[in-house]
Motif scaffolding. Structure first.
Motif, PDB file in Angstrom:
ATOM      1  N   LYS A 562       0.783  -1.169   0.106  1.00  0.00           N
ATOM      2  CA  LYS A 562      -0.008   0.083  -0.105  1.00  0.00           C
ATOM      3  C   LYS A 562       0.921   1.064  -0.034  1.00  0.00           C
ATOM      4  O   LYS A 562       0.323   2.306  -0.077  1.00  0.00           O
ATOM      5  CB  LYS A 562      -0.798  -0.059   1.193  1.00  0.00           C
ATOM      6  N   LEU A 563       2.098   1.014  -0.049  1.00  0.00           N
ATOM      7  CA  LEU A 563       3.000   2.468  -0.060  1.00  0.00           C
ATOM      8  C   LEU A 563       3.688   2.501  -1.368  1.00  0.00           C
ATOM      9  O   LEU A 563       4.044   1.495  -2.100  1.00  0.00           O
ATOM     10  CB  LEU A 563       4.150   2.008   1.019  1.00  0.00           C
ATOM     11  N   GLN A 564       3.725   3.872  -1.730  1.00  0.00           N
ATOM     12  CA  GLN A 564       4.331   4.335  -2.766  1.00  0.00           C
ATOM     13  C   GLN A 564       5.183   5.562  -2.627  1.00  0.00           C
ATOM     14  O   GLN A 564       4.565   6.550  -2.560  1.00  0.00           O
ATOM     15  CB  GLN A 564       3.413   4.343  -3.990  1.00  0.00           C
ATOM     16  N   HIS A 565       6.349   5.358  -2.677  1.00  0.00           N
ATOM     17  CA  HIS A 565       7.260   6.695  -2.571  1.00  0.00           C
ATOM     18  C   HIS A 565       8.579   6.425  -2.967  1.00  0.00           C
ATOM     19  O   HIS A 565       9.213   5.334  -2.985  1.00  0.00           O
ATOM     20  CB  HIS A 565       7.410   6.881  -1.011  1.00  0.00           C
ATOM     21  N   ARG A 566       9.320   7.569  -3.617  1.00  0.00           N
ATOM     22  CA  ARG A 566      10.570   7.355  -4.303  1.00  0.00           C
ATOM     23  C   ARG A 566      11.631   7.059  -3.402  1.00  0.00           C
ATOM     24  O   ARG A 566      12.762   6.423  -3.862  1.00  0.00           O
ATOM     25  CB  ARG A 566      10.950   8.597  -5.127  1.00  0.00           C
ATOM     26  N   ASN A 567      11.598   7.019  -1.952  1.00  0.00           N
ATOM     27  CA  ASN A 567      12.380   6.886  -0.931  1.00  0.00           C
ATOM     28  C   ASN A 567      12.218   5.526  -0.454  1.00  0.00           C
ATOM     29  O   ASN A 567      12.560   5.221   0.807  1.00  0.00           O
ATOM     30  CB  ASN A 567      12.728   7.788  -0.078  1.00  0.00           C
ATOM     31  N   LEU A 568      11.230   4.657  -0.838  1.00  0.00           N
ATOM     32  CA  LEU A 568      10.969   3.419  -0.385  1.00  0.00           C
ATOM     33  C   LEU A 568      11.042   2.380  -1.282  1.00  0.00           C
ATOM     34  O   LEU A 568      10.660   2.700  -2.577  1.00  0.00           O
ATOM     35  CB  LEU A 568       9.291   3.293   0.168  1.00  0.00           C
ATOM     36  N   ILE A 614      21.567  11.140   0.860  1.00  0.00           N
ATOM     37  CA  ILE A 614      20.973  10.058   1.535  1.00  0.00           C
ATOM     38  C   ILE A 614      20.273  10.424   2.769  1.00  0.00           C
ATOM     39  O   ILE A 614      19.259   9.865   2.944  1.00  0.00           O
ATOM     40  CB  ILE A 614      22.102   9.241   1.646  1.00  0.00           C
ATOM     41  N   ILE A 615      20.796  11.234   3.507  1.00  0.00           N
ATOM     42  CA  ILE A 615      20.205  11.679   4.797  1.00  0.00           C
ATOM     43  C   ILE A 615      18.793  12.453   4.704  1.00  0.00           C
ATOM     44  O   ILE A 615      17.845  11.688   5.105  1.00  0.00           O
ATOM     45  CB  ILE A 615      20.986  12.512   5.674  1.00  0.00           C
ATOM     46  N   GLU A 616      18.751  13.269   3.492  1.00  0.00           N
ATOM     47  CA  GLU A 616      17.339  13.873   3.360  1.00  0.00           C
ATOM     48  C   GLU A 616      16.420  12.954   2.710  1.00  0.00           C
ATOM     49  O   GLU A 616      15.298  12.806   3.032  1.00  0.00           O
ATOM     50  CB  GLU A 616      17.652  14.925   2.404  1.00  0.00           C
ATOM     51  N   GLY A 617      16.958  11.859   1.859  1.00  0.00           N
ATOM     52  CA  GLY A 617      16.135  11.052   1.307  1.00  0.00           C
ATOM     53  C   GLY A 617      15.664   9.997   2.135  1.00  0.00           C
ATOM     54  O   GLY A 617      14.203   9.667   2.209  1.00  0.00           O
ATOM     55  N   ILE A 618      16.228   9.538   3.258  1.00  0.00           N
ATOM     56  CA  ILE A 618      15.836   8.769   4.690  1.00  0.00           C
ATOM     57  C   ILE A 618      14.735   9.638   5.146  1.00  0.00           C
ATOM     58  O   ILE A 618      13.632   8.869   5.593  1.00  0.00           O
ATOM     59  CB  ILE A 618      16.785   8.254   5.159  1.00  0.00           C
ATOM     60  N   ASN A 642      19.406  -1.720   6.177  1.00  0.00           N
ATOM     61  CA  ASN A 642      17.997  -1.624   5.555  1.00  0.00           C
ATOM     62  C   ASN A 642      17.754  -0.379   4.675  1.00  0.00           C
ATOM     63  O   ASN A 642      16.641  -0.048   4.252  1.00  0.00           O
ATOM     64  CB  ASN A 642      16.873  -1.709   6.588  1.00  0.00           C
ATOM     65  N   ILE A 643      18.706   0.356   4.349  1.00  0.00           N
ATOM     66  CA  ILE A 643      18.564   1.347   3.625  1.00  0.00           C
ATOM     67  C   ILE A 643      19.326   0.991   2.022  1.00  0.00           C
ATOM     68  O   ILE A 643      20.616   0.792   2.123  1.00  0.00           O
ATOM     69  CB  ILE A 643      19.503   2.639   3.847  1.00  0.00           C
ATOM     70  N   LEU A 644      18.622   0.829   1.142  1.00  0.00           N
ATOM     71  CA  LEU A 644      19.159   0.102  -0.325  1.00  0.00           C
ATOM     72  C   LEU A 644      19.563   1.447  -1.146  1.00  0.00           C
ATOM     73  O   LEU A 644      18.772   2.503  -0.919  1.00  0.00           O
ATOM     74  CB  LEU A 644      17.846  -0.560  -0.988  1.00  0.00           C
ATOM     75  N   LEU A 645      20.428   1.522  -2.020  1.00  0.00           N
ATOM     76  CA  LEU A 645      20.767   2.489  -2.939  1.00  0.00           C
ATOM     77  C   LEU A 645      20.493   2.205  -4.251  1.00  0.00           C
ATOM     78  O   LEU A 645      21.170   0.996  -4.691  1.00  0.00           O
ATOM     79  CB  LEU A 645      22.147   2.894  -2.417  1.00  0.00           C
ATOM     80  N   ASP A 646      20.020   2.898  -4.906  1.00  0.00           N
ATOM     81  CA  ASP A 646      19.631   2.728  -6.530  1.00  0.00           C
ATOM     82  C   ASP A 646      20.985   2.969  -7.356  1.00  0.00           C
ATOM     83  O   ASP A 646      21.871   3.416  -6.649  1.00  0.00           O
ATOM     84  CB  ASP A 646      18.441   3.537  -6.990  1.00  0.00           C
ATOM     85  N   ALA A 647      20.800   3.092  -8.331  1.00  0.00           N
ATOM     86  CA  ALA A 647      22.108   3.265  -9.143  1.00  0.00           C
ATOM     87  C   ALA A 647      22.512   4.617  -9.270  1.00  0.00           C
ATOM     88  O   ALA A 647      23.918   4.830  -9.446  1.00  0.00           O
ATOM     89  CB  ALA A 647      21.589   3.224 -10.763  1.00  0.00           C
ATOM     90  N   GLU A 648      21.759   5.748  -8.803  1.00  0.00           N
ATOM     91  CA  GLU A 648      22.288   7.036  -8.533  1.00  0.00           C
ATOM     92  C   GLU A 648      22.372   7.333  -7.136  1.00  0.00           C
ATOM     93  O   GLU A 648      22.789   8.677  -6.862  1.00  0.00           O
ATOM     94  CB  GLU A 648      21.015   7.640  -9.153  1.00  0.00           C
ATOM     95  N   MET A 649      22.563   6.320  -6.394  1.00  0.00           N
ATOM     96  CA  MET A 649      22.912   6.346  -5.085  1.00  0.00           C
ATOM     97  C   MET A 649      21.671   7.265  -4.139  1.00  0.00           C
ATOM     98  O   MET A 649      21.971   7.831  -3.199  1.00  0.00           O
ATOM     99  CB  MET A 649      24.232   7.450  -4.540  1.00  0.00           C
ATOM    100  N   ASN A 650      20.484   7.045  -4.777  1.00  0.00           N
ATOM    101  CA  ASN A 650      19.470   7.435  -4.022  1.00  0.00           C
ATOM    102  C   ASN A 650      18.805   6.534  -3.084  1.00  0.00           C
ATOM    103  O   ASN A 650      18.755   5.238  -3.098  1.00  0.00           O
ATOM    104  CB  ASN A 650      18.325   7.950  -4.969  1.00  0.00           C
TER     105      ASN A 650
END
Length: 831
Positions: A562-568, A614-618, A642-650
């Protein structure tokens, strides 16, 4: 002649095009035909405008070469005439009459040729999007020659380093001689030991300089850096039964890398994303990494002084040299093995069998041989072979054994494998009950039998009582468990989530092959997969042996679907068939944050700008969970892994197995405390009380870790502070908080120092002892973005000064130094 340009404009354009056609080609084309040539500043360009082929001159040199570069000439990936330079500005690259690609000078002397024996009447050369220059026969379409099969010093994605076990032919990478001289240098790299493939670096082509250790389907087991997860994308493949090759690629097509063997014998990795520079890694080698530093039967350990020591059961071959730290002569066995004693007619020790001593976290020796037996038979088979000196077992490789001198051994802090060395039985009299020693000392045998007799009686009584109690409770327990699972499954509404067929997931992960394993936790293993449409996925598979999994699995389905967010992290679907329960996620190519910030090499790649992003995204992801999502969520297990990083380090928050839905209560009381030590808020760990302020506390810990590059649990043996929080708080009160900042960012961010110190201040506000004094994530984000300019003074932060004052951890856990960060704990009873 004077030309009226205005009057002749259109004719001039036609004339210009005709001249270009006659002279050769434009720089925009990617194909060279037999009627064209390249000279001067002309280039061949791949159709995505990323790679170019043309003439160049290195810095501090007057020689000219033909090469291929990525984006600009500082990123050369291939050179044609590296050992035959042009001495002047002349030079033409063209296709000769016999179909070969050739470079000729002003005297028409051929300096370099593709040297294809299968001639073609007409041929064309194309610079492909991969950076590969391919020469093809126009009439048949057959590839005659390609630059990827004639490498220089650099490897790019899909390029191969290979070896043929029958012909002995190898594709090697050879360094430049100096930074301004691209001729063949002193260092080379090749694929060796093809039964258990390894990459070797050589000096002058004959002396081994460094090796990776054998490939186990996922990593090279003698290269700890690969265990951090950053050097991913490598794969060993086979062409028939003869050729073995190594290649690498990135999951995201927007990523690109150049791995170069430098003139100094180091490895340099450049990473790009969307053709923009991202990071640089220089991979040097320590003295223990150098091949055979400690000689035969010697082992190297950088943490020891001296770094070299003989294996147990061995002594220096030359004691005088050894005392002078000249270890090249190595070590020799003190007591002969059984086979040798029998051969010499000795009957000492009553013919007792040799035994094995276990050495943990080792780089295994060179010259490994493989044996196709199960793990429990590996040692037995070695013992039956008089020539076998040691063995090891890796699930991805199988049984390895050694019959030659054990050379190039190294002790690692982490990674490596268990190595079992063969010693005469009498050696264990002095070693005693060493780790891995299967038998007790002889004189303890009688005592053991006596104790065992009494122990058997006690065991029978205890077993009877235990079985009786078990049967009395079994009915009620089974009913409770079934009811619990049913209650969890009821609200799952799996029809809202795409369901994957088990066969599809199995095929995507190559039947859950070990080589596809990304990691493993209490829930079970996580695999990398590739769907038929080319999409990469991460498959989280519930282990049948997991005691915690069913509830956490269903909880994660309910919550994250039920969750949709660019940082999840995005849940793509699930698979439930029979006993199989799997969650399918989007694949994160850079894996988790802890692989970067806690690794001395990887954290160099994270400058302050990347860390703050990374801090701001979390923070934004947590704010969404607490305030903006349809369901209000408390994560309860927020930590670096439990913080995963995408190809652009987001950053993307993952693992919602322990998350709880709440309805705005100030605090919720639970008897089942779950989470990870070091990240738990004190009211949750001690009293079972949690709220959104519990996540705020975890965020504060994570913020301090990102800034400092230190784990919160890395101070366990420190006399002054239990945790990073305690250490940082002491620095704060002493006015020396600047020393907390990771040196990798403090030296280069003088203009950002105030911003970093502000973030540390925010971190302290988040980890205050009293939950109500901590800010909400809404306030935290405003503080991070300086929308709130004035920060209140932090009150007492939550940390325990001495470890023994904690009642939450058993003595057995106290001895597992620095392991807390990786272990998710369940079933801790709070007050």
């Amino acid at each position: 002649m004077t030309v009226n340009i205005m009057g002749w404009g259109s004719h001039a354009c036609l004339l210009n095009a005709l001249l270009i056609s006659l002279l050769g080609l434009t720089s925009a084309g990617d194909t060279l035909t037999s009627s064209q040539s390249i000279t001067g500043s002309q280039t061949l360009t791949s159709n995505d405008s990323v790679f170019k082929l043309g003439f160049f001159t290195p810095q501090n040199s007057t020689h000219r070469y033909v090469g291929i570069w990525y984006l600009n000439q500082s990123n050369l990936v291939w050179i044609a005439n590296r050992d035959q330079p042009l001495l002047d500005s002349s030079g033409v690259l063209t296709i000769s009459k016999d179909g070969n690609l050739v470079l000729v000078d002003a005297k028409k002397t051929v300096l370099w040729s593709s040297n294809v024996s299968n001639t073609a009447t007409t041929a064309t050369a194309q610079l492909q999007r991969s950076g590969n220059l391919v020469l093809k026969d126009d009439s048949t379409g057959q590839t005659l020659w390609e630059s990827f099969k004639h490498p220089c010093d650099a490897a790019v994605p899909t390029m191969r380093i290979s070896a043929n076990r029958v012909t002995g032919e190898k594709l090697r990478f050879v360094s430049w001689k100096t930074a301004s001289d691209p001729s063949s240098g002193y260092y080379s790299a090749s694929l060796e030991r093809l039964d258990a493939p390894e990459v070797f670096l050589w000096v002058n082509g004959t002396r081994p300089y460094w090796r990776t250790g054998p490939w186990n389907g996922r990593i090279f087991i003698g290269t700890p850096l690969m265990s951090t997860g950053y050097l991913y994308g490598w794969n060993v493949g086979y062409e028939g039964e003869e050729t073995v090759y190594l290649t690498y690629s990135f999951a995201d097509p927007s990523s690109f890398g150049i791995l170069t063997l430098t003139p100094q014998g180091k490895l340099k990795l450049l990473r790009y994303y969307n053709n923009k520079y991202v990071l640089k890694m220089d991979l040097g080698f320590s003295v223990c990494d150098a091949y055979g530093t400690c000689g035969a039967f010697g082992t190297c350990n950088e943490k020891s002084s001296p770094i070299c020591s003989c294996l147990s059961g061995y002594e220096p071959r030359n004691g005088e040299e050894w005392s002078r730290k000249n270890w090249s002569s190595g070590c020799v066995r003190k007591v002969a093995l059984k086979c040798e004693r029998l051969k010499n007619g000795s009957q000492s020790e009553g013919g007792r069998e040799d035994e094995f001593l276990k050495l943990g976290t080792m780089k295994v020796p060179d010259f490994a041989q493989r044996l196709d037996v199960e793990e429990d038979k590996c040692g037995t088979q070695c013992l039956q072979n008089c020539s076998c000196l040691a063995y090891a077992y890796d699930a991805g490789i199988g049984c390895l054994y050694w019959t030659e001198d054990l050379i190039d051994l190294q002790k690692f802090e982490t990674a490596g494998v268990d190595l079992y060395i063969r010693l005469a039985y009498s050696e264990f009299q002095s070693i005693g009950d060493a780790p891995g020693h299967a038998n007790k000392r002889g004189k303890r045998l009688i005592i053991g039998i006596t104790v065992a007799t009494a122990g058997t009686i006690i065991f029978v009584i205890c077993a009877y009582l235990a079985i009786r109690t078990f049967h009395l409770r079994k009915g009620n327990a089974t009913h409770s468990e079934n009811q619990r699972v049913t209650d969890v499954q009821k609200p799952a509404k799996l029809d809202e989530l795409p369901l994957f067929d088990f066969k599809v997931v199995a095929n995507a992960t190559n039947d859950f092959h070990l080589a596809n394993t990304l990691g493993k936790g209490g829930f079970g293993p996580v695999y990398k997969g590739l769907l038929p449409d080319g999409q990469e996925i991460a498959v989280k598979r519930l282990s049948k042996a997991s005691g915690q999994g069913v509830e956490e699995f269903m909880n994660e389905v309910v919550v994250i679907s039920k969750l949709q967010h660019r940082n999840l992290v995005k849940l793509l679907g699930c698979c439930i068939e029979g006993d199989e329960k799997m969650l399918i996620y989007e694949f994160m190519p850079n894996k988790s944050l802890d692989a970067f910030i806690f690794d001395p090499l990887q954290r160099k790649l994270l400058d302050w700008k990347k860390r703050f992003n990374i801090i701001e995204g979390i923070a934004r992801g947590l704010l969404y969970l607490h305030r903006d999502s349809r369901l209000k969520i408390i994560h309860r297990d927020l930590k670096a892994s439990n913080i995963l990083l995408d190809a652009e380090m987001n950053p993307k928050i993952s693992d919602f197995g322990l998350a709880r839905i709440y309805k705005g209560e100030d605090e919720i009381n639970t008897k089942r405390v779950v989470g990870t030590y070091g990240y738990m808020s004190p009211e949750y760990a001690m009293e079972g009380l949690f709220s959104e302020k519990s996540d705020v506390y975890s965020f504060g810990v994570l913020l301090l870790e990102i800034i400092s590059g230190k784990r919160n649990t890395s101070f366990r043996n420190d006399d002054q502070s239990l945790s990073l929080i305690g250490y940082a708080w002491n620095l704060w009160n002493e006015g020396s908080i600047r020393s907390l900042v990771d040196p990798e960012i403090s030296a280069s961010v003088s203009d950002s120092e105030d911003h970093i110190l502000r973030c540390i201040h925010i971190g302290f506000l988040c980890v205050q002892e009293v939950a109500k004094t901590r800010p909400t994530m809404t306030t935290v984000l405003s503080m991070l973005n300086s929308e709130i300019s004035h920060l209140p003074t932090p009150r007492q932060v939550a940390f325990v000064q001495k470890y023994h004052s904690s009642s939450l951890e058993s003595s057995s856990q106290e001895n597992q130094c620095n392991s807390n960060n990786h272990v998710t704990l369940t079933e801790i009873r709070g007050r």
